[in-house]
Design a protein around this motif. Structure first.
Motif, PDB file in Angstrom:
ATOM      1  N   ALA A   1      -5.239  10.161  -5.077  1.00  8.82           N
ATOM      2  CA  ALA A   1      -4.372   9.101  -4.871  1.00  8.82           C
ATOM      3  C   ALA A   1      -4.823   8.000  -3.929  1.00  8.82           C
ATOM      4  CB  ALA A   1      -3.091   9.514  -4.126  1.00  8.82           C
ATOM      5  N   ASP A   2      -5.611   8.232  -2.886  1.00  9.26           N
ATOM      6  CA  ASP A   2      -6.071   7.357  -1.959  1.00  9.26           C
ATOM      7  C   ASP A   2      -7.563   6.640  -2.714  1.00  9.26           C
ATOM      8  OD1 ASP A   2      -4.936   7.930   0.139  1.00  9.26           O
ATOM      9  OD2 ASP A   2      -6.173   9.302   0.903  1.00  9.26           O
ATOM     10  N   ASP A   3      -8.267   7.390  -3.612  1.00  9.24           N
ATOM     11  CA  ASP A   3      -9.207   6.692  -4.447  1.00  9.24           C
ATOM     12  C   ASP A   3      -8.702   5.618  -5.359  1.00  9.24           C
ATOM     13  OD1 ASP A   3     -11.129   8.046  -3.080  1.00  9.24           O
ATOM     14  OD2 ASP A   3     -11.438   9.481  -4.760  1.00  9.24           O
TER      15      ASP A   3
ATOM     16  N   GLY B   1      -4.211 -16.162  -8.346  1.00 15.28           N
ATOM     17  CA  GLY B   1      -3.345 -17.228  -7.948  1.00 15.28           C
ATOM     18  C   GLY B   1      -2.539 -17.490  -8.801  1.00 15.28           C
ATOM     19  N   ALA B   2      -2.233 -16.936  -9.944  1.00 14.92           N
ATOM     20  CA  ALA B   2      -1.236 -17.346 -11.084  1.00 14.92           C
ATOM     21  C   ALA B   2      -0.277 -16.397 -11.080  1.00 14.92           C
ATOM     22  CB  ALA B   2      -1.879 -17.828 -12.412  1.00 14.92           C
ATOM     23  N   VAL B   3      -0.595 -15.169 -10.440  1.00  7.86           N
ATOM     24  CA  VAL B   3       0.379 -13.973 -10.403  1.00  7.86           C
ATOM     25  C   VAL B   3       1.617 -14.407  -9.846  1.00  7.86           C
ATOM     26  CG1 VAL B   3       0.650 -11.547  -9.679  1.00  7.86           C
ATOM     27  CG2 VAL B   3      -1.530 -12.554 -10.627  1.00  7.86           C
ATOM     28  N   ARG B   4       3.054 -14.320 -10.650  1.00  8.80           N
ATOM     29  CA  ARG B   4       4.100 -14.399  -9.785  1.00  8.80           C
ATOM     30  C   ARG B   4       4.538 -13.212  -9.396  1.00  8.80           C
ATOM     31  NH1 ARG B   4       6.871 -18.144 -14.774  1.00  8.80           N
ATOM     32  NH2 ARG B   4       5.244 -19.762 -14.767  1.00  8.80           N
ATOM     33  N   ASN B   5       4.024 -12.222  -9.811  1.00  7.99           N
ATOM     34  CA  ASN B   5       4.895 -10.731  -9.400  1.00  7.99           C
ATOM     35  C   ASN B   5       3.778  -9.871  -8.887  1.00  7.99           C
ATOM     36  OD1 ASN B   5       6.235  -8.370  -9.000  1.00  7.99           O
ATOM     37  ND2 ASN B   5       6.902  -8.185 -10.970  1.00  7.99           N
ATOM     38  N   PRO B   6       3.360  -9.887  -7.748  1.00  7.22           N
ATOM     39  CA  PRO B   6       2.164  -9.171  -7.126  1.00  7.22           C
ATOM     40  C   PRO B   6       2.434  -7.739  -7.133  1.00  7.22           C
ATOM     41  CG  PRO B   6       2.607 -11.116  -5.769  1.00  7.22           C
ATOM     42  CD  PRO B   6       3.609 -11.099  -6.607  1.00  7.22           C
ATOM     43  N   ALA B   7       3.867  -7.342  -6.841  1.00  8.19           N
ATOM     44  CA  ALA B   7       4.132  -5.963  -6.873  1.00  8.19           C
ATOM     45  C   ALA B   7       3.638  -5.155  -8.489  1.00  8.19           C
ATOM     46  CB  ALA B   7       5.448  -5.782  -6.245  1.00  8.19           C
ATOM     47  N   GLY B   8       4.319  -6.256  -9.419  1.00 12.99           N
ATOM     48  CA  GLY B   8       4.454  -5.594 -10.784  1.00 12.99           C
ATOM     49  C   GLY B   8       2.950  -5.515 -11.141  1.00 12.99           C
ATOM     50  N   TRP B   9       1.995  -6.636 -10.814  1.00 20.01           N
ATOM     51  CA  TRP B   9       0.677  -6.534 -11.002  1.00 20.01           C
ATOM     52  C   TRP B   9       0.011  -5.382 -10.555  1.00 20.01           C
ATOM     53  CZ3 TRP B   9      -4.224  -6.652  -9.071  1.00 20.01           C
ATOM     54  CH2 TRP B   9      -5.309  -7.201  -9.804  1.00 20.01           C
ATOM     55  N   LEU B  10       0.222  -5.240  -9.380  1.00 18.54           N
ATOM     56  CA  LEU B  10      -0.511  -3.834  -8.645  1.00 18.54           C
ATOM     57  C   LEU B  10       0.059  -2.517  -9.101  1.00 18.54           C
ATOM     58  CD1 LEU B  10      -0.416  -5.388  -4.944  1.00 18.54           C
ATOM     59  CD2 LEU B  10      -2.421  -5.071  -6.232  1.00 18.54           C
TER      60      LEU B  10
ATOM     61  N   ARG C   1       0.909  -1.152  -0.018  1.00 17.81           N
ATOM     62  CA  ARG C   1      -0.043  -0.087  -0.123  1.00 17.81           C
ATOM     63  C   ARG C   1       0.862   1.403  -0.091  1.00 17.81           C
ATOM     64  NH1 ARG C   1      -5.172   1.610   1.248  1.00 17.81           N
ATOM     65  NH2 ARG C   1      -5.915  -0.289   1.875  1.00 17.81           N
ATOM     66  N   GLY C   2       1.987   1.381   0.755  1.00 15.97           N
ATOM     67  CA  GLY C   2       2.756   2.327   0.876  1.00 15.97           C
ATOM     68  C   GLY C   2       3.199   2.962  -0.459  1.00 15.97           C
ATOM     69  N   ARG C   3       3.908   1.800  -1.076  1.00 13.43           N
ATOM     70  CA  ARG C   3       4.517   2.183  -2.419  1.00 13.43           C
ATOM     71  C   ARG C   3       3.462   2.660  -3.352  1.00 13.43           C
ATOM     72  NH1 ARG C   3       6.050  -0.579  -7.252  1.00 13.43           N
ATOM     73  NH2 ARG C   3       8.112   0.373  -7.969  1.00 13.43           N
ATOM     74  N   LEU C   4       2.415   2.023  -3.527  1.00 10.60           N
ATOM     75  CA  LEU C   4       1.195   2.356  -4.699  1.00 10.60           C
ATOM     76  C   LEU C   4       0.772   3.736  -4.230  1.00 10.60           C
ATOM     77  CD1 LEU C   4      -0.897  -1.037  -4.356  1.00 10.60           C
ATOM     78  CD2 LEU C   4       0.717  -0.397  -6.160  1.00 10.60           C
ATOM     79  N   ARG C   5       0.541   3.952  -2.951  1.00 12.19           N
ATOM     80  CA  ARG C   5       0.171   5.462  -2.495  1.00 12.19           C
ATOM     81  C   ARG C   5       1.087   6.353  -2.903  1.00 12.19           C
ATOM     82  NH1 ARG C   5      -0.709   9.530   1.418  1.00 12.19           N
ATOM     83  NH2 ARG C   5      -2.752  10.072   1.622  1.00 12.19           N
ATOM     84  N   ALA C   6       2.395   6.278  -2.788  1.00 10.75           N
ATOM     85  CA  ALA C   6       3.463   7.062  -3.080  1.00 10.75           C
ATOM     86  C   ALA C   6       3.369   7.369  -4.502  1.00 10.75           C
ATOM     87  CB  ALA C   6       4.801   6.600  -2.780  1.00 10.75           C
ATOM     88  N   ILE C   7       3.334   6.166  -5.409  1.00  5.92           N
ATOM     89  CA  ILE C   7       3.199   6.408  -6.874  1.00  5.92           C
ATOM     90  C   ILE C   7       2.011   7.099  -7.136  1.00  5.92           C
ATOM     91  CG2 ILE C   7       2.880   5.118  -9.130  1.00  5.92           C
ATOM     92  CD1 ILE C   7       4.363   2.770  -7.776  1.00  5.92           C
ATOM     93  N   ALA C   8       0.582   7.000  -6.810  1.00  7.04           N
ATOM     94  CA  ALA C   8      -0.484   7.471  -7.045  1.00  7.04           C
ATOM     95  C   ALA C   8      -0.546   9.097  -6.817  1.00  7.04           C
ATOM     96  CB  ALA C   8      -1.689   6.929  -6.405  1.00  7.04           C
ATOM     97  N   TYR C   9       0.198   9.406  -5.667  1.00  8.72           N
ATOM     98  CA  TYR C   9       0.341  10.678  -5.363  1.00  8.72           C
ATOM     99  C   TYR C   9       1.391  11.572  -6.338  1.00  8.72           C
ATOM    100  CZ  TYR C   9       1.474  15.050  -2.634  1.00  8.72           C
ATOM    101  OH  TYR C   9       1.815  16.241  -2.176  1.00  8.72           O
TER     102      TYR C   9
END
Length: 300
Positions: A38-40, A55-64, A21-29
């Protein structure tokens, strides 16, 4: 009572998402320049994550990151399509903190801060340029991943980031002096503003200084951009009374001042110092917007 499989899966997904979440919020901001947007965007990313078969996602960080970036891109494009006034007089949402805080939460805010002036420059980019630059230059996402987000080749994404980088370099958004000197210059500026001293203001302002005032429906009058030391100094001296109410704060890691009147935030000012001169002054003087950003956390 035990937890059934579906509840356990939801809890595992939530825990997995929270780790990012922290990284995603930083990117969105940085993509959107708006705390609320950003929060939305992060919330929408969670909803898609929770409702997808990952289930088949090998890289959740990249997917998100991919999902979030596409959401932000859609929001930027929608914003651009309904824009009715020059974007240069709309300031991004600032992150405001107290000067003397030294707790872990405060340090985390500072570590995650990005110069407000950089967000102003990013607002001049096209949505595709902004996405390519933010993801690659600020977060190290490879162009091989960025290209498909934009329905372009990695080489085309690299070109977009290069164009954005040139724009940022042409308008350096960060100070090149140490924090102590930045604060000293800001204090000298504020003291001259409080006294309405035109000569002292001219002494600390760069000849090509730019003042942006985003007032919304606030008390400063129309939103505007003022350029040049003489024009900016003259504009500032008209608000010497307001300057006397200002208190020091940290705005996106840079020196700033918050003015509070009758228990309500009235204006927020921050400066960029380069080569011992103030080159940029950004003022958010929309009390309604400041109320939302500060969530009423002000004291007389």
């Amino acid at each position: 009572m035990g937890i059934d499989a579906s509840e356990g899966d939801t809890a595992d997904r939530a825990a997995g998402f929270e780790a990012h979440r922290g990284r995603l919020r930083a990117i969105a901001y940085r993509m959107l320049g708006s705390v609320a947007d950003a929060d939305d965007a992060v919330q929408e990313t969670w909803l898609r994550f929770a409702g997808s078969d990952t289930g088949a996602v090998r890289n959740p960080a990249g997917w998100l990151t991919t999902v979030l970036s596409r959401i932000c891109l859609d929001m930027l494009r929608a914003r651009a399509s309904r824009r009715e006034e020059p974007w240069e007089i709309h300031l991004p949402d600032p992150v405001v903190s107290a000067v003397d805080r030294d707790d872990p939460e405060h340090q985390a805010v500072l570590a995650d801060s990005v110069a407000l002036a950089l967000l102003v420059v990013l607002d001049t980019l096209s949505p595709s340029e902004r996405l390519a630059f933010v993801l690659h230059d600020l977060f190290g996402v490879p162009f091989a991943q960025i290209g498909p987000m934009l329905d372009r080749s990695p080489a085309a994404a690299k070109q977009l980031a290069s164009r954005a980088r040139n724009r940022v370099r042409a308008n350096p958004p960060v100070s090149n002096v140490d924090p102590g000197r930045q604060r000293a210059m800001a204090e000298a500026f504020l003291a001259a503003a409080r006294d309405g001293d035109l000569a002292r203001l001219m002494a600390v302002l760069d000849g090509d200084v730019v003042l942006r005032a985003d007032t919304g429906d606030g008390p400063w009058g129309p939103s505007e951009v003022v350029r040049g030391a003489e024009a900016v100094a003259g504009r500032v001296t008209r608000f010497s009374g307001l300057a006397r109410l200002a208190r020091p704060v940290v705005v996106n890691g840079a020196p700033g001042y918050l003015t509070v009147a009758q228990g309500r935030p009235f204006s927020l000012l921050t400066v960029v110092v380069r080569d011992d001169r103030i080159v940029e002054i950004d003022v958010l003087a929309d009390p309604d917007r400041l109320d939302l950003l500060l969530d009423g956390r002000v004291e007389e």
